[in-house]
Design a protein around this motif. Structure first.
Motif, PDB file in Angstrom:
ATOM      1  N   LEU A  27       0.832  -1.208   0.000  1.00 11.46           N
ATOM      2  CA  LEU A  27       0.000   0.000   0.000  1.00 11.46           C
ATOM      3  C   LEU A  27       0.864   1.254   0.000  1.00 11.46           C
ATOM      4  CD1 LEU A  27      -2.794  -1.170   2.448  1.00 11.46           C
ATOM      5  CD2 LEU A  27      -3.115  -0.508   0.070  1.00 11.46           C
ATOM      6  N   MET A  35       0.979   9.379  -5.366  1.00  7.24           N
ATOM      7  CA  MET A  35       1.167  10.649  -4.669  1.00  7.24           C
ATOM      8  C   MET A  35       2.133  11.558  -5.421  1.00  7.24           C
ATOM      9  SD  MET A  35       1.839  10.900  -0.657  1.00  7.24           S
ATOM     10  CE  MET A  35       1.506  12.355   0.281  1.00  7.24           C
ATOM     11  N   HIS A  56      -3.668  -1.164  -5.429  1.00  6.79           N
ATOM     12  CA  HIS A  56      -3.774  -0.439  -4.155  1.00  6.79           C
ATOM     13  C   HIS A  56      -5.144  -0.683  -3.509  1.00  6.79           C
ATOM     14  CE1 HIS A  56      -2.589   2.818  -1.366  1.00  6.79           C
ATOM     15  NE2 HIS A  56      -3.875   3.105  -1.344  1.00  6.79           N
ATOM     16  N   LEU A  61      -8.329  -3.818   0.679  1.00 11.73           N
ATOM     17  CA  LEU A  61      -9.348  -4.704   1.251  1.00 11.73           C
ATOM     18  C   LEU A  61      -8.687  -5.812   2.067  1.00 11.73           C
ATOM     19  CD1 LEU A  61     -11.915  -5.110  -1.687  1.00 11.73           C
ATOM     20  CD2 LEU A  61     -12.012  -3.580   0.276  1.00 11.73           C
ATOM     21  N   MET A  64      -7.465  -4.488   5.292  1.00  8.55           N
ATOM     22  CA  MET A  64      -8.536  -4.282   6.270  1.00  8.55           C
ATOM     23  C   MET A  64      -8.874  -5.584   6.995  1.00  8.55           C
ATOM     24  SD  MET A  64     -10.752  -1.741   3.909  1.00  8.55           S
ATOM     25  CE  MET A  64     -12.327  -2.036   4.633  1.00  8.55           C
ATOM     26  N   MET A 127      -7.244   4.776   7.630  1.00  7.11           N
ATOM     27  CA  MET A 127      -6.923   4.545   6.220  1.00  7.11           C
ATOM     28  C   MET A 127      -8.045   3.779   5.539  1.00  7.11           C
ATOM     29  SD  MET A 127      -4.239   6.127   5.915  1.00  7.11           S
ATOM     30  CE  MET A 127      -3.171   5.901   4.519  1.00  7.11           C
ATOM     31  N   ALA A 128      -8.606   2.801   6.266  1.00  4.92           N
ATOM     32  CA  ALA A 128      -9.676   1.987   5.694  1.00  4.92           C
ATOM     33  C   ALA A 128     -10.907   2.843   5.402  1.00  4.92           C
ATOM     34  CB  ALA A 128     -10.028   0.849   6.644  1.00  4.92           C
ATOM     35  N   GLY A 131     -10.014   5.566   2.791  1.00 10.39           N
ATOM     36  CA  GLY A 131      -9.751   4.899   1.513  1.00 10.39           C
ATOM     37  C   GLY A 131     -11.023   4.457   0.820  1.00 10.39           C
ATOM     38  N   MET A 134     -12.726   7.425  -0.587  1.00 11.04           N
ATOM     39  CA  MET A 134     -12.003   7.933  -1.761  1.00 11.04           C
ATOM     40  C   MET A 134     -12.175   7.031  -2.978  1.00 11.04           C
ATOM     41  SD  MET A 134      -8.662   8.762   0.429  1.00 11.04           S
ATOM     42  CE  MET A 134      -7.423   8.786  -0.855  1.00 11.04           C
ATOM     43  N   HIS A 152      -6.034  10.723   4.574  1.00  9.41           N
ATOM     44  CA  HIS A 152      -5.348   9.559   4.006  1.00  9.41           C
ATOM     45  C   HIS A 152      -3.849   9.855   3.863  1.00  9.41           C
ATOM     46  CE1 HIS A 152      -6.220   5.598   2.240  1.00  9.41           C
ATOM     47  NE2 HIS A 152      -5.267   5.816   1.359  1.00  9.41           N
ATOM     48  N   ILE A 159       2.106   6.433   9.267  1.00 10.71           N
ATOM     49  CA  ILE A 159       2.375   4.998   9.178  1.00 10.71           C
ATOM     50  C   ILE A 159       3.765   4.750   8.605  1.00 10.71           C
ATOM     51  CG2 ILE A 159       1.756   2.896   7.924  1.00 10.71           C
ATOM     52  CD1 ILE A 159      -1.130   3.487   8.408  1.00 10.71           C
TER      53      ILE A 159
ATOM     54  N   CYS B 109      -9.582   7.928 -11.307  1.00 11.06           N
ATOM     55  CA  CYS B 109      -9.642   8.003  -9.839  1.00 11.06           C
ATOM     56  C   CYS B 109     -10.667   9.037  -9.372  1.00 11.06           C
ATOM     57  CB  CYS B 109      -8.275   8.335  -9.274  1.00 11.06           C
ATOM     58  SG  CYS B 109      -7.729  10.012  -9.650  1.00 11.06           S
ATOM     59  N   GLU B 111     -10.378  12.052  -8.671  1.00 11.00           N
ATOM     60  CA  GLU B 111      -9.919  13.053  -7.705  1.00 11.00           C
ATOM     61  C   GLU B 111     -10.214  14.461  -8.220  1.00 11.00           C
ATOM     62  OE1 GLU B 111      -5.926  12.345  -6.237  1.00 11.00           O
ATOM     63  OE2 GLU B 111      -6.308  10.198  -6.128  1.00 11.00           O
ATOM     64  N   TRP B 220      -3.429  19.241   1.638  1.00 13.41           N
ATOM     65  CA  TRP B 220      -3.006  17.927   1.166  1.00 13.41           C
ATOM     66  C   TRP B 220      -1.785  18.028   0.257  1.00 13.41           C
ATOM     67  CZ3 TRP B 220      -6.346  15.342  -3.202  1.00 13.41           C
ATOM     68  CH2 TRP B 220      -5.755  14.154  -3.627  1.00 13.41           C
TER      69      TRP B 220
HETATM   70  C1  HEM Z   1      -1.380   1.163   5.252  1.00 13.50           C
HETATM   71  C2  HEM Z   1      -2.399   1.589   4.643  1.00 13.50           C
HETATM   72  C3  HEM Z   1      -2.402   2.536   3.461  1.00 13.50           C
HETATM   73  C4  HEM Z   1      -1.420   3.363   2.986  1.00 13.50           C
HETATM   74  C5  HEM Z   1      -0.037   3.557   3.537  1.00 13.50           C
HETATM   75  C6  HEM Z   1      -1.970   4.067   1.847  1.00 13.50           C
HETATM   76  C7  HEM Z   1      -1.295   5.035   1.114  1.00 13.50           C
HETATM   77  C8  HEM Z   1      -1.852   5.785   0.112  1.00 13.50           C
HETATM   78  C9  HEM Z   1      -1.215   6.885  -0.537  1.00 13.50           C
HETATM   79  C10 HEM Z   1       0.178   7.407  -0.227  1.00 13.50           C
HETATM   80  C11 HEM Z   1      -2.072   7.359  -1.485  1.00 13.50           C
HETATM   81  C12 HEM Z   1      -1.805   8.528  -2.427  1.00 13.50           C
HETATM   82  C13 HEM Z   1      -2.523   9.717  -1.849  1.00 13.50           C
HETATM   83  C14 HEM Z   1      -1.996  11.019  -2.369  1.00 13.50           C
HETATM   84  O1  HEM Z   1      -1.924  11.190  -3.591  1.00 13.50           O
HETATM   85  O2  HEM Z   1      -1.686  11.879  -1.535  1.00 13.50           O
HETATM   86  C15 HEM Z   1      -3.254   6.575  -1.432  1.00 13.50           C
HETATM   87  C16 HEM Z   1      -4.377   6.741  -2.234  1.00 13.50           C
HETATM   88  C17 HEM Z   1      -5.523   5.993  -2.146  1.00 13.50           C
HETATM   89  N1  HEM Z   1      -5.768   4.952  -1.266  1.00 13.50           N
HETATM   90 FE1  HEM Z   1      -4.523   4.313   0.162  1.00 13.50          FE
HETATM   91  N2  HEM Z   1      -3.251   3.657   1.631  1.00 13.50           N
HETATM   92  C18 HEM Z   1      -3.551   2.707   2.593  1.00 13.50           C
HETATM   93  C19 HEM Z   1      -4.743   2.019   2.759  1.00 13.50           C
HETATM   94  C20 HEM Z   1      -5.824   2.130   1.907  1.00 13.50           C
HETATM   95  C21 HEM Z   1      -7.037   1.391   2.064  1.00 13.50           C
HETATM   96  C22 HEM Z   1      -7.327   0.392   3.169  1.00 13.50           C
HETATM   97  C23 HEM Z   1      -7.854   1.773   1.041  1.00 13.50           C
HETATM   98  C24 HEM Z   1      -9.252   1.281   0.768  1.00 13.50           C
HETATM   99  C25 HEM Z   1      -9.526   0.193   0.154  1.00 13.50           C
HETATM  100  C26 HEM Z   1      -7.157   2.770   0.254  1.00 13.50           C
HETATM  101  C27 HEM Z   1      -7.664   3.427  -0.850  1.00 13.50           C
HETATM  102  C28 HEM Z   1      -7.033   4.470  -1.502  1.00 13.50           C
HETATM  103  C29 HEM Z   1      -7.634   5.217  -2.572  1.00 13.50           C
HETATM  104  C30 HEM Z   1      -9.031   5.015  -3.133  1.00 13.50           C
HETATM  105  C31 HEM Z   1      -6.675   6.176  -2.966  1.00 13.50           C
HETATM  106  C32 HEM Z   1      -6.831   7.274  -4.043  1.00 13.50           C
HETATM  107  C33 HEM Z   1      -6.340   6.788  -5.332  1.00 13.50           C
HETATM  108  C34 HEM Z   1      -7.330   5.883  -5.925  1.00 13.50           C
HETATM  109  O3  HEM Z   1      -8.409   6.324  -6.331  1.00 13.50           O
HETATM  110  O4  HEM Z   1      -7.042   4.684  -5.974  1.00 13.50           O
HETATM  111  N3  HEM Z   1      -5.924   2.964   0.802  1.00 13.50           N
HETATM  112  N4  HEM Z   1      -3.109   5.624  -0.449  1.00 13.50           N
END
Ligand code: HEM
Ligand code: SF4
Ligand code: SF4
Ligand code: SF4
Lengths: 223, 261
Positions: A27, A35, A56, A61, A64, A127-128, A131, A134, A152, A159, B109, B111, B220
């Motif tokens: 993740l 990012m 990702h 999932l 979680m 995050m869950a 996320g 999002m 997030h 983390i 995405c 966004e 952000w």
């Molecule tokens: C250890 C847990 C997690 C880490 C470290 C992590 C990290 C990140 C990072 C760094 C981004 C980029 C955000 C940005 O551009 O500033 C991101 C985007 C995103 N994350 Fe996570 N995330 C985690 C868990 C999750 C979980 C559990 C979900 C839900 C299923 C999730 C769904 C998303 C979504 C939907 C995005 C936006 C991009 C997209 O539409 O796919 N993330 N995450």
């Protein structure tokens, strides 16, 4: 396995721990790919940034589900501080930062590990929730979705920082620790240094599982 | 390259929708089955294949009613929230100051949909991508004006260098007098689509009176993003320093038999 080694973790614990660690790492890496545009190339090996997004999301999932087991399994041992010894430990930073003649004895998890556990549990849940929102931004109010991205990213910063320190202290920063995650069998000397109180308690209760010795009863987490 | 701008003078618009059709034609966007919901506005909202839309609105004017027509679509912000958030670089600034989209790169995405203060980008479920007006980038590159401007029979739409359009807009607003005002040069560092409005901005439906890049997006992208680099560098350097200065934590005895490996 060598005679005299002590079982610190059971198989279930190790599987959950590895699942959490690997999914968290995936993740972090895939998250970074979204990012920073300079990290977009991480998506290339997955067949494009679009696939990376789905890697990702679905790893999310899995994360979680693992988080659920992690919290259930470790809450008792790592989720509550036992005062006052944990406070004393924190006052001297566990002897990690400067020389301390006698570090207060800790149980199965030291306050640093407890803090890390609580951060992972708290941020993980955050995050869950963020996320999932999002992932389906059009189904929620716009203003809410916008702040989810902020949380997030904040969770990611937190983390990542804790994860790296944890990685360091679990490997080269504290030799012998990795065994607890690999085979689950650790040396008595390491336990004496790291978790003396737990060692004493287990010995006292006759629950200690020592390789080559007949075991009296199982430790276990009730799963 | 000179900054290009489109000027929309709503006072001259007759609501003929020639621009809406020309947009579809040039960009080869089919029309979808629409629905009648009691107004001439058609389709009801911007769509993934309807990038510009004439909004029809009736307002009370003393004893009678008055029509307001407003051509809605991407404003081509100078400080564009959508470009700020786009993770793939699909949304980008052009040499003309407009905001174009490279659909190949879009990862769906959404966004940008949440970020845009004007609620412009639209998501298409079938292609899993978003779409919006690019101010006919390929036409501008060929020294042509956008399709909508070309089609407009009344002179409500004009296209040219940004400085000229601004001058023209202020001249026209002064000419109209009353509540007439220029909309588009006072926020998000100025947009590359300008309106001359007859009424106060707040009178028009779905037109934000005071649009800005949302605070959450600044927190952000401008705060947490650099902070994450700082934090990452900090913990890596910190761990390394800890190792070489304080050293690892070793068991007191039995160091030669670590075992378990
Ligand atoms: C250890 C847990 C997690 C880490 C470290 C992590 C990290 C990140 C990072 C760094 C981004 C980029 C955000 C940005 O551009 O500033 C991101 C985007 C995103 N994350 Fe996570 N995330 C985690 C868990 C999750 C979980 C559990 C979900 C839900 C299923 C999730 C769904 C998303 C979504 C939907 C995005 C936006 C991009 C997209 O539409 O796919 N993330 N995450
Ligand atoms: S109006 Fe919206 S979609 Fe158009 S450039 Fe500005 S932020 Fe982007
Ligand atoms: S939906 Fe496409 S254009 Fe919009 S932010 Fe995501 S990748 Fe960029
Ligand atoms: S073509 Fe011109 S007059 Fe006709 S609806 Fe568009 S802006 Fe108005």
């Amino acid at each position: 396995m060598r005679k005299g080694l002590i079982q610190a973790t059971d198989a279930f614990e190790r599987i959950v721990h590895w699942s959490l660690a690997i999914s968290c790492l995936i993740l972090c890496i895939t998250g970074l790919g979204m990012m920073f545009q300079s990290f977009n190339f991480i998506g290339t090996i997955m067949g494009g940034l679009k696939s990376l997004k789905y890697v990702h999301n679905f790893t999310g999932l899995f994360f979680m589900a693992t988080l659920y087991f992690t919290i259930r399994m470790w809450w008792k041992e790592a989720g509550v501080f036992s005062m006052p010894e944990d406070m004393e430990w924190m006052m001297c930073a566990g002897g990690y930062l400067w020389h301390v003649d006698k570090v207060p004895e800790v149980g199965k998890y030291n306050p640093g590990q407890k803090a890390f556990f609580l951060v992972v549990a708290g941020c993980g849940v955050m995050m869950a929730i963020t996320g999932l929102i999002m992932w389906f931004p059009l189904s929620f109010p716009t203003e809410l979705v916008r702040w989810m991205f902020v949380l997030h990213a904040l969770g990611f910063v937190t983390i990542f920082a804790f994860f790296f320190v944890h990685l360091y202290l679990g490997t080269i920063g504290s030799p012998g620790s990795l065994d607890a995650m690999l085979s689950g069998w650790v040396t008595r000397a390491w336990l004496k240094k790291q978790h003396p109180k737990w060692l004493k308690e287990m010995e006292h209760e006759g629950k200690l599982v020592v390789y080559g010795e007949e075991k009296t009863s199982t430790g276990g987490h009730g799963h | 390259m000179a900054q290009k701008t489109k000027l929309i003078d709503v006072s001259k618009c007759t609501g003929c929708r020639g621009c809406q059709l020309a947009c579809k034609q040039w960009n080869q966007q089919p029309a979808a089955q629409t629905e009648n919901y009691g107004t001439y506005q058609n389709p009801p909202d911007l769509q993934s294949n309807t990038w510009t839309l004439i909004r029809f609105q009736e307002i009370a004017d003393k004893d009678s009613v008055k029509w307001l027509f407003r051509k809605d679509g991407c404003m081509h912000c100078t400080d564009a929230a959508c470009v700020k958030v786009c993770p793939s670089g699909a949304l980008h600034y052009t040499e003309y100051g407009t905001v174009a989209i490279n659909n190949e790169r879009c990862i769906g995405c959404k966004e940008c949909v949440s970020a845009c203060p004007f609620d412009i980008p639209r998501y298409d479920r079938v292609t899993d991508k978003i779409y919006k007006c690019d101010l006919c980038l390929t036409r501008i590159q060929a020294a042509l004006e956008p399709a909508c401007v070309k089609a407009c029979p009344t002179g409500a739409l004009k296209f040219g260098d940004r400085a000229d359009m601004l001058k023209l807009a202020y001249k026209r607003a002064a000419e109209l007098g009353g509540n007439a005002n220029v909309y588009g040069d006072k926020f998000v560092d100025g947009t590359h689509v300008l309106y001359v409005l007859q009424e106060k901005p707040s009178t028009y439906e779905k037109l934000p009176a005071n649009p800005s890049v949302p605070l959450s997006i600044i927190a952000w992208k401008d705060l947490l993003k650099p902070l994450s680099l700082l934090a990452a560098g900090g913990v890596i350097a910190g761990s390394f320093l800890h190792y070489i200065i304080h050293g690892p934590k070793l068991p007191d005895e039995d160091q030669n038999h670590k075992g378990g490996e």
